[in-house]
Motif scaffolding. Structure first.
Motif, PDB file in Angstrom:
ATOM      1  N   ILE A  10      38.859  39.468  44.423  1.00  0.00           N
ATOM      2  CA  ILE A  10      40.573  39.376  44.811  1.00  0.00           C
ATOM      3  C   ILE A  10      40.753  38.304  45.710  1.00  0.00           C
ATOM      4  O   ILE A  10      40.338  38.093  46.541  1.00  0.00           O
ATOM      5  CB  ILE A  10      40.840  40.652  45.304  1.00  0.00           C
ATOM      6  N   HIS A  11      41.717  37.423  45.076  1.00  0.00           N
ATOM      7  CA  HIS A  11      42.317  36.339  45.972  1.00  0.00           C
ATOM      8  C   HIS A  11      43.764  36.561  46.026  1.00  0.00           C
ATOM      9  O   HIS A  11      44.738  36.349  45.182  1.00  0.00           O
ATOM     10  CB  HIS A  11      42.172  35.008  45.322  1.00  0.00           C
ATOM     11  N   PRO A  12      44.266  37.350  46.954  1.00  0.00           N
ATOM     12  CA  PRO A  12      45.660  37.734  47.307  1.00  0.00           C
ATOM     13  C   PRO A  12      46.206  36.189  47.466  1.00  0.00           C
ATOM     14  O   PRO A  12      45.880  35.453  47.997  1.00  0.00           O
ATOM     15  CB  PRO A  12      45.980  38.585  48.410  1.00  0.00           C
TER      16      PRO A  12
END
Length: 187
Positions: A10-12
């Protein structure tokens, strides 16, 4: 949770940077004109406001340009500002626009559409006899000119004010007091 279980990283998104935008008056003996353009499905327009080093209202204008392009309306606003300053013998002019393309056009005339090229050339010649500076401002710092350009959408002819139009008085006072506006910039 589902993404983690599927081993998907996950790469917010990064949070936005909040920039404070404040309208700044010109130096003493200079005149600053903020210009803007507006366009809708039917027409386009431009507007501008001239102020001195005390942030006093000198004059303002709005005009329905009848053009279809917002960029062309922005250019018309810049050209009208130069013509008005030239006619009033204001030799120290700071032009400020929220269009980075207009600012770039002063160093790259090839950006100017051919329909406006003769008028553009005449205006740039006028600036050679001035101390002339052009700069970009975020639209949050250009609210008075924005409102004047929007007024221009409903006009039939060039309108010139020597007294502050009531439609821009609240933005004008905010500028004069140095009240900031804020812009969210996503990196």
């Amino acid at each position: 949770m589902i993404l983690k279980r599927l081993n998907i990283s996950i790469h917010p998104p990064l949070p936005p940077v909040i920039k404070e935008v404040i309208w700044h008056p010109p130096l003493e003996n200079w005149v600053k004109c903020n210009t803007d353009g507006a366009a809708n499905n039917l027409t386009s327009s431009c507007g501008g406001i001239f102020r001195n080093h005390n942030a006093d209202f000198l004059c303002g204008f709005a005009e329905n340009t009848g053009l279809k392009s917002a960029f062309m309306a922005e250019l018309c606003g810049a050209m009208r500002a130069i013509e008005l300053a030239h006619n009033r013998n204001w030799t120290n002019l700071w032009l400020e626009s929220d269009s980075s393309l207009v600012v770039q056009a002063f160093s790259a005339a090839s950006l100017v559409p051919w329909e406006l090229s003769n008028k553009w050339l005449n205006c740039t010649r006028m600036t050679r006899n001035m101390n002339f500076v052009v700069s970009h401002v975020y639209r949050e710092g250009n609210q008075c000119a924005d409102k004047l350009a929007n007024i221009g959408l409903g006009l039939d002819s060039f309108t010139f004010w020597t007294e502050l139009p009531p439609q821009i008085s609240s933005s004008f006072v905010d500028n004069r007091l140095g009240k900031p506006s804020f812009r969210f910039v996503y990196m």
